[in-house]
Design a protein around this motif. Structure first.
Motif, PDB file in Angstrom:
ATOM      1  N   VAL A   1     -28.903 -14.835  38.628  1.00  0.00           N
ATOM      2  CA  VAL A   1     -27.270 -15.618  39.129  1.00  0.00           C
ATOM      3  C   VAL A   1     -26.066 -14.487  39.783  1.00  0.00           C
ATOM      4  O   VAL A   1     -25.665 -15.476  40.810  1.00  0.00           O
ATOM      5  CB  VAL A   1     -26.891 -15.306  37.588  1.00  0.00           C
ATOM      6  CG1 VAL A   1     -24.383 -15.831  37.597  1.00  0.00           C
ATOM      7  CG2 VAL A   1     -27.592 -15.903  36.580  1.00  0.00           C
ATOM      8  N   THR A   2     -26.518 -13.059  39.458  1.00  0.00           N
ATOM      9  CA  THR A   2     -25.682 -12.428  40.564  1.00  0.00           C
ATOM     10  C   THR A   2     -26.449 -10.938  41.040  1.00  0.00           C
ATOM     11  O   THR A   2     -26.789 -10.877  40.034  1.00  0.00           O
ATOM     12  CB  THR A   2     -24.424 -12.612  40.568  1.00  0.00           C
ATOM     13  OG1 THR A   2     -23.420 -12.140  41.363  1.00  0.00           O
ATOM     14  CG2 THR A   2     -24.791 -11.898  38.925  1.00  0.00           C
ATOM     15  N   TRP A   3     -25.994 -10.711  42.554  1.00  0.00           N
ATOM     16  CA  TRP A   3     -26.027  -9.465  42.315  1.00  0.00           C
ATOM     17  C   TRP A   3     -25.072  -8.408  42.844  1.00  0.00           C
ATOM     18  O   TRP A   3     -24.465  -8.881  43.202  1.00  0.00           O
ATOM     19  CB  TRP A   3     -27.270  -8.774  43.987  1.00  0.00           C
ATOM     20  CG  TRP A   3     -28.384  -9.449  43.526  1.00  0.00           C
ATOM     21  CD1 TRP A   3     -29.702  -9.276  44.463  1.00  0.00           C
ATOM     22  CD2 TRP A   3     -28.647 -11.156  44.354  1.00  0.00           C
ATOM     23  NE1 TRP A   3     -30.528  -9.685  43.433  1.00  0.00           N
ATOM     24  CE2 TRP A   3     -30.172 -11.562  44.586  1.00  0.00           C
ATOM     25  CE3 TRP A   3     -27.912 -12.362  44.547  1.00  0.00           C
ATOM     26  CZ2 TRP A   3     -30.899 -12.072  44.853  1.00  0.00           C
ATOM     27  CZ3 TRP A   3     -28.478 -13.077  44.997  1.00  0.00           C
ATOM     28  CH2 TRP A   3     -29.660 -13.674  44.891  1.00  0.00           C
ATOM     29  N   TYR A   4     -25.463  -7.561  42.134  1.00  0.00           N
ATOM     30  CA  TYR A   4     -24.276  -6.586  41.971  1.00  0.00           C
ATOM     31  C   TYR A   4     -24.794  -4.930  41.961  1.00  0.00           C
ATOM     32  O   TYR A   4     -25.684  -4.473  42.014  1.00  0.00           O
ATOM     33  CB  TYR A   4     -23.138  -6.584  40.694  1.00  0.00           C
ATOM     34  CG  TYR A   4     -23.779  -6.360  39.525  1.00  0.00           C
ATOM     35  CD1 TYR A   4     -24.891  -7.106  38.512  1.00  0.00           C
ATOM     36  CD2 TYR A   4     -23.295  -4.705  38.705  1.00  0.00           C
ATOM     37  CE1 TYR A   4     -25.387  -6.698  37.769  1.00  0.00           C
ATOM     38  CE2 TYR A   4     -24.182  -4.974  37.472  1.00  0.00           C
ATOM     39  CZ  TYR A   4     -25.366  -5.244  37.312  1.00  0.00           C
ATOM     40  OH  TYR A   4     -25.478  -5.177  35.753  1.00  0.00           O
ATOM     41  N   CYS A   5     -23.571  -4.320  42.756  1.00  0.00           N
ATOM     42  CA  CYS A   5     -23.760  -2.260  41.924  1.00  0.00           C
ATOM     43  C   CYS A   5     -22.935  -2.042  41.322  1.00  0.00           C
ATOM     44  O   CYS A   5     -22.302  -2.238  40.627  1.00  0.00           O
ATOM     45  CB  CYS A   5     -23.070  -1.627  43.420  1.00  0.00           C
ATOM     46  SG  CYS A   5     -23.482   0.061  42.975  1.00  0.00           S
ATOM     47  N   PRO A   6     -24.215  -1.482  40.243  1.00  0.00           N
ATOM     48  CA  PRO A   6     -24.092  -0.339  38.187  1.00  0.00           C
ATOM     49  C   PRO A   6     -22.520  -0.138  39.161  1.00  0.00           C
ATOM     50  O   PRO A   6     -22.524   0.750  37.947  1.00  0.00           O
ATOM     51  CB  PRO A   6     -25.062   0.028  38.185  1.00  0.00           C
ATOM     52  CG  PRO A   6     -26.158   0.272  40.011  1.00  0.00           C
ATOM     53  CD  PRO A   6     -25.765  -1.086  41.265  1.00  0.00           C
ATOM     54  N   ASN A   7     -22.303   1.159  39.630  1.00  0.00           N
ATOM     55  CA  ASN A   7     -22.134   1.904  40.216  1.00  0.00           C
ATOM     56  C   ASN A   7     -20.508   0.875  40.368  1.00  0.00           C
ATOM     57  O   ASN A   7     -19.713   1.626  40.092  1.00  0.00           O
ATOM     58  CB  ASN A   7     -22.090   2.615  41.388  1.00  0.00           C
ATOM     59  CG  ASN A   7     -21.226   4.054  41.188  1.00  0.00           C
ATOM     60  OD1 ASN A   7     -21.252   4.410  40.338  1.00  0.00           O
ATOM     61  ND2 ASN A   7     -20.861   4.185  42.799  1.00  0.00           N
ATOM     62  N   CYS A   8     -20.316   1.036  41.975  1.00  0.00           N
ATOM     63  CA  CYS A   8     -18.837   0.399  41.697  1.00  0.00           C
ATOM     64  C   CYS A   8     -19.014  -1.776  41.237  1.00  0.00           C
ATOM     65  O   CYS A   8     -17.527  -1.626  42.077  1.00  0.00           O
ATOM     66  CB  CYS A   8     -18.776  -0.171  43.811  1.00  0.00           C
ATOM     67  SG  CYS A   8     -19.931  -1.182  44.543  1.00  0.00           S
ATOM     68  N   LEU A   9     -19.910  -2.398  41.311  1.00  0.00           N
ATOM     69  CA  LEU A   9     -19.673  -3.339  40.002  1.00  0.00           C
ATOM     70  C   LEU A   9     -19.282  -4.343  41.362  1.00  0.00           C
ATOM     71  O   LEU A   9     -18.773  -5.314  40.965  1.00  0.00           O
ATOM     72  CB  LEU A   9     -18.584  -3.126  38.751  1.00  0.00           C
ATOM     73  CG  LEU A   9     -19.255  -2.327  38.136  1.00  0.00           C
ATOM     74  CD1 LEU A   9     -17.953  -2.751  36.928  1.00  0.00           C
ATOM     75  CD2 LEU A   9     -20.554  -3.142  37.337  1.00  0.00           C
ATOM     76  N   PHE A  10     -18.861  -3.993  42.657  1.00  0.00           N
ATOM     77  CA  PHE A  10     -18.824  -5.024  43.695  1.00  0.00           C
ATOM     78  C   PHE A  10     -20.902  -6.615  43.212  1.00  0.00           C
ATOM     79  O   PHE A  10     -21.236  -5.575  43.056  1.00  0.00           O
ATOM     80  CB  PHE A  10     -18.247  -4.325  45.195  1.00  0.00           C
ATOM     81  CG  PHE A  10     -17.211  -4.749  45.575  1.00  0.00           C
ATOM     82  CD1 PHE A  10     -16.784  -3.844  44.499  1.00  0.00           C
ATOM     83  CD2 PHE A  10     -17.163  -5.935  46.403  1.00  0.00           C
ATOM     84  CE1 PHE A  10     -15.597  -3.515  45.185  1.00  0.00           C
ATOM     85  CE2 PHE A  10     -15.900  -4.968  46.735  1.00  0.00           C
ATOM     86  CZ  PHE A  10     -14.956  -4.576  46.051  1.00  0.00           C
ATOM     87  N   GLU A  11     -19.495  -7.608  43.485  1.00  0.00           N
ATOM     88  CA  GLU A  11     -20.815  -8.407  43.857  1.00  0.00           C
ATOM     89  C   GLU A  11     -21.181  -8.365  44.892  1.00  0.00           C
ATOM     90  O   GLU A  11     -20.749  -8.717  45.749  1.00  0.00           O
ATOM     91  CB  GLU A  11     -20.367  -9.759  43.531  1.00  0.00           C
ATOM     92  CG  GLU A  11     -21.527 -10.924  43.038  1.00  0.00           C
ATOM     93  CD  GLU A  11     -20.655 -11.836  42.665  1.00  0.00           C
ATOM     94  OE1 GLU A  11     -21.662 -13.547  42.906  1.00  0.00           O
ATOM     95  OE2 GLU A  11     -20.285 -12.045  42.338  1.00  0.00           O
ATOM     96  N   VAL A  12     -22.852  -8.914  45.340  1.00  0.00           N
ATOM     97  CA  VAL A  12     -23.557  -8.531  46.512  1.00  0.00           C
ATOM     98  C   VAL A  12     -23.441  -9.981  46.768  1.00  0.00           C
ATOM     99  O   VAL A  12     -24.987 -10.186  46.073  1.00  0.00           O
ATOM    100  CB  VAL A  12     -24.369  -7.439  47.114  1.00  0.00           C
ATOM    101  CG1 VAL A  12     -25.228  -7.354  47.808  1.00  0.00           C
ATOM    102  CG2 VAL A  12     -23.884  -6.325  46.004  1.00  0.00           C
TER     103      VAL A  12
END
Ligand SMILES: [Zn+2]
Ligand SMILES: [Zn+2]
Ligand SMILES: [Zn+2]
Ligand SMILES: [Zn+2]
Lengths: 564, 554
Positions: free
Chosen positions: B81-92
């Motif tokens: 559904v989505t990729w994201y960074c677990p630290n900054c929570l930005f969707e990639v």
């Protein structure tokens, strides 16, 4: 079924879309792009190969086109816990390691497979591969479950039941349309920029030396001296230092007794091996090996000689005490060992210290001797090419100083014995019987030859002693290009088999051993053509169901290649 | 083992572990001792090494309403559904995943020493004077670990800007030497090929004008990425040179020596035949090998090994990188010292929806927003499958079992469904494994009432309490289980009693010699395989089979 009247069920049943439709039914608002299998990565799934390399200890996976695999996973005991088993995070978990010792042999719990198939649980191997594959995909490759074409890199001498188990697991659980099989030593050569090489793979349970000539594996020799044996020697050395009495009760043959195994954990031993083990430079040959290389750098030579003098002096500065904190011993302690002692395991395990070569079986040869023997057994022209292209790979090749040492030892052997001193009957036969050499290339399939006793492989079309247009080509090309380095000892670094597979698939070069999913599911390993059968005679092949799919007639027959 | 907590695991039927494949609706009679005898080899063994790969806590499982089956991670299909960074929570976006890989390319890093998150801080002189507090601290900046106090200064790395650390870091080696970028390498290659007037495949991403050209060293020590790029360019140019007709691709069927087919002779060795050679002899044009570092050839640098040994000798164990630290590195090759470690860019994560592998129905679908942990759809097994819990019958009793002393346990089935269910359970007479404990289920077949809504439950609660006692307990007034009788019953739950006669954990008295040996991990826990069959009727159809497995300890 249970559609009754509960709120939970009702809501679920209502938003359910009919089987054929995409989930984009009115009740499930979706982002525009995320329809069933049309998510953004659709393109990648079709284009990209996933490259997987299987070894006895590690699982490597990543996308073709990358230089290094995205996931490198082990098969250790923590990898086979149940889902939801979080005891690893419990207080004091580490201290309980003694209870977790599994298997009869030291380190057994950490390997995927062993060369000896007896008593091996193939289903368990499938499970381990499956779990590693899943973890690699979900955690590191970040992909969905869409089927992807796979490139599977295997050791060139993996027994068929193992190959078959791995293929079964991949095909049933992940539905790749195709799996292409590739052989690790050939790819190692590719990933060094070479066409020929002597690939010395210092692996877990054995060291395998593959002679690759023009991308073909022409010879394969092995020795049981690998990183496992190195680990056992390190273990012996450490346990002896911690508690000399614990080695007295010795287990069966090579194994360790109960008391020894409880003294120090496998992990900690391996940790020390990775961090502190090293290899002595050995005696310096008259002609320094380094000067064979293309780039003798002045400072490096100076550095080297300065270090040698340091070595010889033998005082406290050259051989300081190294403090190693041990946590798995009871009680914890800090071990103090002279630095030189940490080079001993390598001397014993890999270089055969304390054993006269003549007392060793062929499969117990120290690595330098195995390298020398491998070269010796090669025909002259192949030998001179390969000796200038020695590639060290495998876990053991990371041991600082080992590569240089082996080169030194081999150089010394060459100096001492040359290539003419025939040390074995086999080589003798080989040399004196030109017939043997000629027939071989024609009857490559007729089983192992007495000539290469160590070899478990049928060397396909090994040596053509007739005038060879390829050679002519090489010579002609040599005029245009810099001369081909040959005849001197030289080691080359390779990016390794995984990178080789990644490179090759980028070149869009088809593997001959491409296994189609449908064909595998329906026919299994028995559906594969025997090596050699596949050449051009596709008409003879029975029309398997898979044949209708592929336009190219060639695909109706398939082969497991080396592993069939 | 003082605080042992009994547990239950469920086996997903998608595995063939030791069990013959059981089809949906296939019935299996409750065990009697004679049958158990026969079926011993068919019994699921929770101790078997393979068992761990197919057992799950109930909460980890999903349920497919169409297949009437629990679904484990092995029998679902994932969609991202989505990729994201677990630290900054930005969707990639997926395009970035493809081009940049699986790590956060902003400024999110983990400590190479202790994997704690790193923060960016300025090491420049703080601004002074009026309004200094409104001025951004000036550079240079470093990455800092608040946990172990590691700083990127230790590896000689500082940054000019406080953001975009990933890009800045990729341009500098440990110690501060700049990295020759792939772009610079490409440009250099193009220039060389122009000089040599050798055909050259244009690589992706044509180089921009106005770049300063660098003179690359033909004996350079390359990192893995550069070596790979050089090798790739080398092979591509060789292929182009050898067979201009197929410069940009493989023409197929061409096994000519020096053509792309020559490389595919790597595969020629798999066939074990000589056909490739025969054909090759009619062709000309040789593909040569790489000659220097510019083409990806790397001579083995034995001097660096000697340097490593000298460092080991001088700096000792403490300064070497641990196995765990190496494992976190993306390029662990040739790293020996902690000084060679690089900060670890955060590995991205995914949110996935799950479908049934058999019927493709969606079983779980998370909200796409990264910040929320809610699901739009989530068919978890506990809403469909009776939960099974186990506890000792005598509550005062210590959890630890005593060898040879019969101990009774209460197995409670709680029905989440709004229909009554019929439950049949079966266990082998003795537990599998080296240490065989005897097991008896006192009541193997029973019905569990339907679940109800919460408010209804509240209304009934008073009455419910009265009903709980079974006749057995009420009449005798003591804890005595009776064969064939349910122990306790509630509105949507039933308890039955299981009697366990544990064996001794003395391995030295075992019959078979190969069985002897010390007690291994978890062997001091009695695990009982229980085959559970649940049937219910709703709109005239539906039943279900599950293999459950209970563990209890001592
Ligand atoms: Zn499953
Ligand atoms: Zn981030
Ligand atoms: Zn830290
Ligand atoms: Zn389904």
């Amino acid at each position: 079924m249970s559609s009754a009247n509960g709120p939970a069920h009702r809501s679920v049943a209502n938003i359910r879309s009919p089987p054929t439709a995409h989930p984009g039914s009115p009740h499930t608002p979706l982002r525009t792009i995320s329809s069933a299998f049309g998510s953004p990565s659709a393109l990648r799934a079709e284009e990209d190969y996933v490259v997987i390399e299987l070894g006895a200890r590690y699982f490597r996976a990543g996308f073709a086109g990358d230089a290094v695999p995205k996931a490198v996973l082990d098969y250790g005991p923590e990898q086979r816990r149940r889902a939801g088993d979080y005891r690893k995070w419990n207080m004091g978990y580490e201290k309980d390691w003694r209870k977790r010792i599994q298997g009869k042999e030291w380190g057994e719990a950490y390997e995927l497979w062993r060369p000896d198939l007896r008593g091996l649980d193939l289903g368990l191997i499938g499970d381990k591969v499956d779990r590693a594959f899943r973890e690699a995909f979900t955690k590191y490759l970040l992909t969905d479950s869409r089927p992807r074409r796979l490139i599977l890199i295997l050791p060139s001498v993996l027994p068929l039941p193992l190959v078959s188990t791995v293929l079964d697991t991949l095909f049933t659980n992940y539905q790749p349309p195709t799996v292409s099989l590739m052989s690790a030593p050939a790819l190692t050569t590719v990933a060094a920029g070479l066409r020929s090489a002597l690939v010395v793979d210092i692996g877990w349970s054995e060291t395998v030396i593959s002679s690759i000539y023009e991308y073909r594996e022409v010879q394969c020799t092995r020795s049981v001296r690998g990183t496992k044996m190195l680990g056992e020697e390190m273990f012996t050395m450490l346990v002896e230092a911690v508690d000399p009495t614990s080695l007295q009760e010795r287990g069966d043959e090579r194994g360790f007794g109960e008391k020894a195994r409880n003294t120090l954990s496998f992990e900690e031993c391996e940790e020390i091996l990775v961090r502190m083990a090293w290899c002595k430079p050995g005696k310096k040959p008259e002609q320094p090996v380094a000067s064979f290389g293309l780039t003798p750098v002045k400072e490096e030579d100076e550095l080297r000689s300065s270090m040698r003098t340091m070595n010889i002096s033998g005082d406290e500065a050259a051989d300081p005490q190294i403090s190693i904190p041990l946590r798995s011993t009871n009680p914890r302690q800090t071990l103090k060992l002279p630095f030189s002692k940490l080079a001993e395991p390598c001397e014993i395990a890999l270089l055969g210290k304390g054993n006269l070569p003549q007392h060793l079986d062929d499969e117990e040869l120290p690595i330098h001797l195995l390298v020398y023997r491998s070269l010796l057994k090669l025909p002259l022209d192949v030998r001179s090419i390969c000796m200038s292209r020695i590639i060290f790979v495998g876990g053991g090749s990371n041991l600082p100083g080992l590569k240089a040492r082996i080169l030194n030892e081999v150089a010394a052997l060459i100096e001492q014995r040359g290539w003419d001193i025939v040390q074995g009957k086999a080589v003798d036969q080989f040399r004196n019987n030109p017939k043997l050499q000629r027939t071989r290339s024609r009857q490559a399939d007729e089983g192992p030859m007495e000539v290469l006793r160590d070899s478990n492989l049928v060397p396909p079309g090994l040596l053509d002693q007739e005038p060879d247009p390829i050679e002519d080509d090489l010579r002609r090309e040599a005029k245009k290009d810099p001369p081909v380095v040959s005849g001197n000892l030289r080691a080359i670094d390779s990016l390794g088999a995984w990178a080789g597979g990644s490179l090759l698939s980028q070149m869009k070069i088809p593997a001959v051993s491409i296994i189609d999913r449908d064909q595998w599911i329906q026919q299994g390993p028995s559906g594969a053509s025997r090596a050699g059968e596949i050449t051009g005679t596709t008409q003879r092949q029975s029309m398997g169901p898979g044949a209708f799919k592929s336009a190219a007639g060639d695909r109706s027959s398939w082969t497991l290649g080396l592993w069939g | 083992m003082a605080s042992f907590k009994p547990y239950t695991y469920f086996q997903c039927p998608c595995t063939d572990t030791n069990l013959p494949p059981r089809r949906l609706g296939e019935s299996r009679p409750p065990s009697s001792s004679s049958e158990t005898e026969q079926e011993d080899d068919r019994t699921f063994d929770p101790r078997a090494p393979r068992a761990n790969f197919s057992l799950y806590p109930l909460e980890h499982l999903l349920y497919c309403e169409d297949c009437h089956q629990i679904r484990c991670p092995r029998c679902v299909l994932d969609e991202i559904v989505t990729w994201y960074c677990p630290n900054c929570l930005f969707e990639v976006p997926s395009g970035v995943i493809k081009s940049e890989g699986n790590r956060c390319t902003r400024s999110c890093f983990q400590c190479p020493i202790c994997i704690a998150p790193l923060s960016v801080s300025s090491i420049g002189a703080p601004p002074e004077g009026l309004g200094a507090e409104y001025v951004q601290p000036s550079g240079p900046y470093v990455l800092n670990c608040a946990y172990c106090m590691w700083s990127s200064k230790e590896i000689g790395i500082q940054f000019e800007k406080p953001n975009g650390i990933y890009a800045q870091l990729s341009k500098v080696k440990n110690g501060g030497t700049p990295v020759i970028t792939p772009k610079e390498r490409r440009k250099d290659r193009e220039e060389r090929s122009r000089d040599a007037s050798v055909p050259m495949v244009m690589e992706e991403g044509i180089s921009e004008e106005g770049e300063e050209s660098v003179n690359l060293d033909a004996h350079e020590d390359l990192d893995a990425e550069s070596q790979f790029a050089n090798l790739k360019a080398f092979y591509q140019s060789q292929l182009a040179e050898a067979s201009p007709a197929s410069a940009l691709g493989f023409t197929g069927g061409d096994y000519g020596y020096g053509s792309p087919g020559a490389l595919s002779r790597i595969m020629g060795l798999y066939t074990g035949s000589n056909f490739a050679d025969k054909r090759s002899k009619s062709k000309t044009g040789t593909m040569r090998e790489a000659q220097d570092a510019l083409e990806g050839l790397q001579l083995c640098n034995t001097a660096s090994d000697e340097e490593t040994i000298a460092r080991l000798r001088n700096e000792g164990y403490e300064n070497t990188a641990s196995v765990a630290q190496l494992k976190e590195q993306t390029h662990p090759a040739h790293i020996h010292s902690v000084d060679d470690l690089r900060p670890i860019a955060y590995l991205l994560r995914t949110k996935r929806s799950k479908r049934c592998k058999t019927c493709r129905h969606i079983l779980s679908k998370p909200e796409s927003k990264v910040q929320t942990t809610r699901f739009r759809i989530r068919l978890v097994a506990p809403s469909y499958i009776p939960s099974i819990s186990i506890r000792p019958l005598a509550t005062s009793q210590n959890f630890l079992l005593t060898p040879f002393k019969p101990t009774q346990f209460v197995l409670t089935f709680k029905n989440p469904l709004f229909d009554r269910v019929k439950v049949s359970i079966a266990t082998p007479g003795t537990t599998p494994g080296r240490f065989e404990s005897r097991v008896t289920v006192l009541c193997p077949q029973f019905e569990v009432g339907a679940n109800t809504d919460a408010w209804e439950e509240a209304l009934r609660e008073g009455a419910e309490r009265e009903k709980r006692r079974t006749k057995a307990e009420a009449s005798e007034g003591q804890l005595q289980a009776e064969a064939g009788k349910v122990w306790e019953r509630g509105r949507n739950w039933v308890s039955v009693v299981v009697e366990v006669v544990p064996t001794s954990l003395r391995a030295d008295v075992l019959m078979k010699e190969e069985d002897r040996g010390p007690v291994r991990e978890d062997e001091d826990v009695v695990e009982i395989p229980v085959f559970v069959r649940v049937e219910w009727e709703a709109e005239g159809q539906g039943d279900d089979t599950v293999v459950g497995e209970g563990g209890e300890g001592g």
